[in-house]
Design a protein around this motif. Structure first.
Motif, PDB file in Angstrom:
ATOM      1  N   ALA A  92       0.841  -1.196   0.000  1.00  0.00           N
ATOM      2  CA  ALA A  92       0.000   0.000   0.000  1.00  0.00           C
ATOM      3  C   ALA A  92       0.874   1.244   0.000  1.00  0.00           C
ATOM      4  O   ALA A  92       1.899   1.298   0.680  1.00  0.00           O
ATOM      5  CB  ALA A  92      -0.907   0.004   1.218  1.00  0.00           C
ATOM      6  N   PHE A  93       0.479   2.242  -0.769  1.00  0.00           N
ATOM      7  CA  PHE A  93       1.179   3.515  -0.787  1.00  0.00           C
ATOM      8  C   PHE A  93       0.999   4.188   0.572  1.00  0.00           C
ATOM      9  O   PHE A  93      -0.098   4.203   1.124  1.00  0.00           O
ATOM     10  CB  PHE A  93       0.612   4.393  -1.911  1.00  0.00           C
ATOM     11  N   PRO A  94       2.037   4.751   1.157  1.00  0.00           N
ATOM     12  CA  PRO A  94       1.956   5.231   2.537  1.00  0.00           C
ATOM     13  C   PRO A  94       1.040   6.428   2.791  1.00  0.00           C
ATOM     14  O   PRO A  94       0.530   6.569   3.885  1.00  0.00           O
ATOM     15  CB  PRO A  94       3.398   5.582   2.894  1.00  0.00           C
ATOM     16  N   ASN A  95       0.805   7.273   1.801  1.00  0.00           N
ATOM     17  CA  ASN A  95       0.018   8.482   2.054  1.00  0.00           C
ATOM     18  C   ASN A  95      -1.271   8.566   1.263  1.00  0.00           C
ATOM     19  O   ASN A  95      -1.858   9.637   1.165  1.00  0.00           O
ATOM     20  CB  ASN A  95       0.870   9.727   1.762  1.00  0.00           C
ATOM     21  N   ASP A  96      -1.701   7.468   0.685  1.00  0.00           N
ATOM     22  CA  ASP A  96      -2.907   7.475  -0.139  1.00  0.00           C
ATOM     23  C   ASP A  96      -3.590   6.118  -0.019  1.00  0.00           C
ATOM     24  O   ASP A  96      -3.025   5.103  -0.404  1.00  0.00           O
ATOM     25  CB  ASP A  96      -2.538   7.769  -1.591  1.00  0.00           C
ATOM     26  N   GLY A  97      -4.788   6.085   0.506  1.00  0.00           N
ATOM     27  CA  GLY A  97      -5.517   4.839   0.726  1.00  0.00           C
ATOM     28  C   GLY A  97      -6.041   4.170  -0.519  1.00  0.00           C
ATOM     29  O   GLY A  97      -6.700   3.136  -0.437  1.00  0.00           O
ATOM     30  N   ASN A  98      -5.753   4.735  -1.705  1.00  0.00           N
ATOM     31  CA  ASN A  98      -6.250   4.170  -2.959  1.00  0.00           C
ATOM     32  C   ASN A  98      -5.174   3.557  -3.839  1.00  0.00           C
ATOM     33  O   ASN A  98      -5.487   2.949  -4.842  1.00  0.00           O
ATOM     34  CB  ASN A  98      -6.972   5.257  -3.770  1.00  0.00           C
ATOM     35  N   LEU A  99      -3.919   3.742  -3.487  1.00  0.00           N
ATOM     36  CA  LEU A  99      -2.820   3.274  -4.344  1.00  0.00           C
ATOM     37  C   LEU A  99      -2.141   2.039  -3.769  1.00  0.00           C
ATOM     38  O   LEU A  99      -1.802   2.000  -2.578  1.00  0.00           O
ATOM     39  CB  LEU A  99      -1.785   4.378  -4.523  1.00  0.00           C
ATOM     40  N   PHE A 100      -1.936   1.049  -4.638  1.00  0.00           N
ATOM     41  CA  PHE A 100      -1.283  -0.206  -4.269  1.00  0.00           C
ATOM     42  C   PHE A 100      -0.327  -0.595  -5.383  1.00  0.00           C
ATOM     43  O   PHE A 100      -0.514  -0.237  -6.544  1.00  0.00           O
ATOM     44  CB  PHE A 100      -2.318  -1.318  -4.067  1.00  0.00           C
ATOM     45  N   LEU A 101       0.668  -1.373  -5.023  1.00  0.00           N
ATOM     46  CA  LEU A 101       1.668  -1.850  -5.969  1.00  0.00           C
ATOM     47  C   LEU A 101       1.751  -3.367  -5.861  1.00  0.00           C
ATOM     48  O   LEU A 101       1.780  -3.907  -4.758  1.00  0.00           O
ATOM     49  CB  LEU A 101       3.019  -1.220  -5.620  1.00  0.00           C
ATOM     50  N   THR A 102       1.769  -4.056  -7.018  1.00  0.00           N
ATOM     51  CA  THR A 102       1.907  -5.515  -7.031  1.00  0.00           C
ATOM     52  C   THR A 102       3.229  -5.902  -7.681  1.00  0.00           C
ATOM     53  O   THR A 102       3.754  -5.179  -8.514  1.00  0.00           O
ATOM     54  CB  THR A 102       0.770  -6.189  -7.824  1.00  0.00           C
ATOM     55  N   GLY A 103       3.728  -7.072  -7.307  1.00  0.00           N
ATOM     56  CA  GLY A 103       4.916  -7.645  -7.925  1.00  0.00           C
ATOM     57  C   GLY A 103       4.685  -9.123  -8.167  1.00  0.00           C
ATOM     58  O   GLY A 103       4.064  -9.802  -7.351  1.00  0.00           O
ATOM     59  N   SER A 104       5.189  -9.618  -9.293  1.00  0.00           N
ATOM     60  CA  SER A 104       4.863 -10.974  -9.720  1.00  0.00           C
ATOM     61  C   SER A 104       6.077 -11.711 -10.260  1.00  0.00           C
ATOM     62  O   SER A 104       7.100 -11.118 -10.601  1.00  0.00           O
ATOM     63  CB  SER A 104       3.790 -10.885 -10.813  1.00  0.00           C
TER      64      SER A 104
END
Length: 124
Positions: A92-104
């Motif tokens: 999860a992005f630290p300052n925004d409750g809507n942004l996420f990052l995935t890795g595969s």
């Protein structure tokens, strides 16, 4: 078997992912599970509470990314086959409750913005 885990930033809740794909939310002060989801069909590895609000994301070997509102106990967004291979991490992005990052395992990293209805299939 537990295959993924994370804490909410205040430490009150923890999310646990299992090899079966089951997601559990643990209320730490009460020492009891408060939520139990079985939408994933394979191992869960990536779990992340949004930095703000009540969203919890999960991702795993079924290549799906699922977002839950754990306060309402409902699924809010599902991204099926979001990667071409198993998803190993979700952050999860630290300052925004809507942004996420995935890795595969497909060697791609992808950003998810829950405010956008059309998620691009491009990665970094």
């Amino acid at each position: 078997m537990i295959t993924g885990a994370c804490f909410r930033k205040d430490g009150i809740f923890a999310a646990l992912g299992e090899s079966s794909g089951k997601l559990k939310v643990l209320d730490i002060p009460r020492k009891q599970y408060t939520r139990d989801h079985t939408k994933h069909k394979r191992e869960l590895h990536g779990l992340a509470f949004a930095s703000e609000g009540t969203i919890l994301g999960s991702a795993g070997d079924d290549r799906n990314v699922i977002f839950y509102d754990y306060a309402m106990n409902e699924i809010v967004r599902v991204f099926e086959n979001y990667h071409k291979d198993n998803i190993r991490t979700l952050s999860a992005f630290p300052n925004d409750g809507n942004l996420f990052l995935t890795g595969s395992h497909d060697f791609m990293m992808k950003m998810i913005d829950l405010r956008e209805s059309d998620q691009r299939r491009t990665g970094y």
